[in-house]
Design an enzyme around this catalytic site. Structure first.
Site, PDB file in Angstrom:
ATOM      1  N   GLY A   1      41.146 -66.520  29.344  1.00 35.50           N
ATOM      2  CA  GLY A   1      42.004 -67.354  30.362  1.00 35.50           C
ATOM      3  C   GLY A   1      42.535 -68.314  29.343  1.00 35.50           C
TER       4      GLY A   1
ATOM      5  N   CYS B   1      36.051 -64.044  25.555  1.00 37.20           N
ATOM      6  CA  CYS B   1      37.022 -65.341  24.974  1.00 37.20           C
ATOM      7  C   CYS B   1      36.561 -66.467  26.269  1.00 37.20           C
ATOM      8  CB  CYS B   1      38.339 -64.907  24.910  1.00 37.20           C
ATOM      9  SG  CYS B   1      39.422 -66.003  24.143  1.00 37.20           S
ATOM     10  N   TYR B   2      37.569 -66.970  26.837  1.00 39.15           N
ATOM     11  CA  TYR B   2      37.219 -68.085  27.847  1.00 39.15           C
ATOM     12  C   TYR B   2      35.931 -67.813  28.571  1.00 39.15           C
ATOM     13  CZ  TYR B   2      37.451 -71.403  31.409  1.00 39.15           C
ATOM     14  OH  TYR B   2      37.277 -72.405  32.654  1.00 39.15           O
TER      15      TYR B   2
ATOM     16  N   HIS C   1      38.621 -60.015  22.010  1.00 42.16           N
ATOM     17  CA  HIS C   1      39.015 -59.255  22.820  1.00 42.16           C
ATOM     18  C   HIS C   1      38.756 -57.792  22.798  1.00 42.16           C
ATOM     19  CE1 HIS C   1      40.839 -62.435  25.111  1.00 42.16           C
ATOM     20  NE2 HIS C   1      41.194 -62.792  24.219  1.00 42.16           N
TER      21      HIS C   1
ATOM     22  N   GLU D   1      39.126 -55.388  24.804  1.00 44.02           N
ATOM     23  CA  GLU D   1      39.753 -54.511  25.520  1.00 44.02           C
ATOM     24  C   GLU D   1      41.207 -54.176  25.234  1.00 44.02           C
ATOM     25  OE1 GLU D   1      39.208 -57.680  26.044  1.00 44.02           O
ATOM     26  OE2 GLU D   1      40.938 -58.966  26.746  1.00 44.02           O
TER      27      GLU D   1
ATOM     28  N   ASP E   1      55.279 -42.792  43.953  1.00 38.99           N
ATOM     29  CA  ASP E   1      54.212 -43.437  44.741  1.00 38.99           C
ATOM     30  C   ASP E   1      54.213 -42.951  46.262  1.00 38.99           C
ATOM     31  OD1 ASP E   1      53.666 -45.152  42.516  1.00 38.99           O
ATOM     32  OD2 ASP E   1      54.773 -46.574  43.270  1.00 38.99           O
TER      33      ASP E   1
ATOM     34  N   LYS F   1      49.506 -47.289  38.009  1.00 40.70           N
ATOM     35  CA  LYS F   1      50.500 -46.175  38.091  1.00 40.70           C
ATOM     36  C   LYS F   1      49.879 -44.702  37.309  1.00 40.70           C
ATOM     37  CE  LYS F   1      54.797 -45.557  38.970  1.00 40.70           C
ATOM     38  NZ  LYS F   1      55.649 -45.942  40.124  1.00 40.70           N
TER      39      LYS F   1
END
Ligand code: XMP
Length: 526
Positions: free
Chosen positions: A68, A95-96, A182, A184, A240, A382
């Site tokens: 964050g 992190c945060y 991070h 990710e 979609d 998506k």
């Protein structure tokens, strides 16, 4: 079907969605929720299918606290319910999220003497759990100004960097892990293995979440939710709405009625394609409303882009209403809302489904229509929607179709929309897409569009002066359509496109290529 999941507490990181995607890539279901979700709410679990009170409940088996932008000492910084550390489920703070967890559990956070932004080298000091099977040193992506200064006696240090003595930690008694970098992002190549260690070895997931299970479960949930009522679905032919329609059709067959509005602003063969796929191939009850005259009449003389959109929006509602009112016992309206549209409002008030914002609604349909909503894709990203589409047998053509805006070609005709100008654009657009496909670029390019400009320019054709329209071509590459780069299509391919348009589309004597990025330019021109 796995009934367990990871909850990601979102402290405002730009990477929260990415964390969710990475977790799902390990076949573990994940959902993003508000940072201040209470321990009590978390221990109740999450409904599997929003909107269905009978939906299966997923148990939270691990938590991830996202990064964050704030400092844990900011008064306004988002905090979490401290009781989550008593739930007994493993928690990974990123992190945060690491700083917050460490602070709550007794460590001290300080402003780093040297901030770390970008690539950094991490030395792994402990390979017992989170870093099992990793090399002694890895590169990772970091982005922080604060860090743990004093660890105290409750933690074990797992990694450090040149400037960050506690780049990763583990609590001695609680199952709390923190990483200052991070895992990710793709710039942390070993990040996927770190997450896998957390999910499989620390949380105990077995990786049982499968898209095929999801599809079957969803079909069941739709059946339960709908009972013996009918569902109305606005079909546009895009990915979609096509996946939504097919999924619901699998669940309730003939009780699904799809409405396709021909607004006269469609691309070449668009209506015929939708009819042939959904009516002829899938045998879906498809009602095509030809409202093109009403749309074009209402757009006569209008040049203001916002006005055009408003007119198109309200004509769509009229067209949809007129058809929907003919369907008896229709109780539900299906929408193609996706996960990124619902994430940010998160969960709260003890009712996770209650305060979810709706950004999308099919053509802006108003609540006055009186339908209950059914949104089978609201848990998916998506690319996951495409996987679902593949499972239920939708053709690649539909699944990889470039997005096409609701207001159709009208927002690609700068100035007045007339039947003549629509025809010019339709033909130019057809050629553009054909050539992009035959150059093998359709999947690489995220969206390719032709725009008809409101200027005429001088040319020379067959020794004669011409004074005709200009077509602009825009092709962009993007993963989220929020930012985009213009596509570096080769001059050869651009040359072929230009040549064909000028030769084959009467009324056009010039083609230009748009090389602006978004921002500041948007993808569409209006
Ligand atoms: P912009 O032009 O804002 O477009 O960069 C981003 C993406 O959104 C699509 N778009 C729309 N889609 N109704 C839609 O359904 C609209 O009014 C609309 N306006 C833009 C655009 O095609 C691009 O994919």
């Amino acid at each position: 079907m796995s009934r367990e999941m990871i909850a990601i507490l979102d402290f405002g990181s730009q990477y929260s969605q990415l964390i969710a995607r990475r977790v799902r890539e390990h076949n573990v279901y994940s959902a993003i929720c508000r940072a201040d979700i209470t321990a009590k709410e978390l221990s109740k679990g999450f409904p599997f299918c929003d909107g269905s009170r009978n939906g299966a409940q997923l148990q939270v088996k691990g938590l991830i606290l996202s990064g964050g932008p704030a400092s844990v000492y900011d008064e306004k910084a988002q905090k979490c319910d401290e009781r989550i550390f008593k739930l007994g489920v493993p928690i990974l703070g990123i992190c945060y999220g690491m700083q917050l967890g460490c602070k709550i559990l007794g460590a001290q956070i300080v402003a780093a003497e040297k901030r770390e932004y970008g690539r950094t080298n991490i030395s792994i000091l402990d390979k017992n759990d989170l870093f099992a099977n990793l090399p002694d040193s890895i590169t990772a992506w970091a982005s922080h100004g604060d860090q743990v200064g004093e660890l105290g006696d409750n933690f074990v240090r797992l990694a450090d960097t040149r400037t960050c003595p506690f780049a990763a930690v583990r609590h001695k008694r609680k199952k709390f892990f923190g990483v200052q970098f991070h895992p990710e992002v793709s710039h942390t190549p070993e990040g996927s293995l770190i997450l896998k260690n957390f999910l499989y070895d620390i949380c105990g997931f077995k990786g049982e979440w499968r898209m095929s299970d999801f599809v079957n479960e969803k079909i069941e949930a739709i059946r339960r939710q709908v009972g013996d009522a009918k569902v109305v679905c606005g079909l546009s032919g895009g990915v979609d709405s096509s996946v939504v329609a097919s999924l619901i059709h699998k669940a309730i067959g003939d009780r699904l009625v799809c409405i396709f509005v021909d607004n006269g602003l469609l691309r070449r063969s668009e209506r015929e394609n939708v009819e042939s796929i959904f009516q002829d191939h899938f045998h879906i009850d498809l009602r095509v409303v030809d409202w093109s005259k009403q749309f074009l009449d209402a757009l006569k003389g209008v040049t203001d882009p916002q006005k055009k959109r408003r007119i198109i929006g309200s004509e769509f509602i009229e067209a949809f209403k007129s058809e929907a009112s003919k369907i008896t016992n229709a109780k539900f309206l299906a929408q193609g809302t996706l996960y990124p549209d619902v994430i940010e409002s998160g969960f709260g008030d003890g009712n996770p489904a209650a305060n979810i914002k709706l950004h999308h609604n099919v053509g802006g349909l108003p609540a006055e229509l009186g339908f209950e909503l059914i949104e089978p894709l609201r848990d998916l990203f998506k690319d996951e929607v495409r996987v679902v589409g593949e499972h239920i047998g939708l053709a690649e053509d539909i699944l990889w179709r470039h997005p096409f805006p609701g207001p159709g070609l009208a927002v690609r005709i700068i100035g007045e929309v007339t039947p003549r100008r629509l025809e010019i654009l339709r033909r130019a657009d057809g050629i553009l897409i054909d050539e992009i496909k035959s150059a093998g670029l359709y999947r690489k390019i995220s969206q390719a569009i032709a725009i008809l400009l409101p200027v005429s320019t001088v040319g020379v054709m067959g020794d004669k002066r011409s004074y005709e329209d200009v077509i602009a071509i825009r092709a962009v590459e993007t993963s989220d359509f929020m930012t985009a780069d213009f596509s570096k299509i080769s001059f050869e391919v651009l040359g072929v496109i230009s040549n064909r348009i000028i030769n084959e589309v009467q009324g056009v004597n010039r083609v230009v290529y748009d090389i602006s990025s978004k921002p500041p330019a948007t993808i569409e021109w209006e």
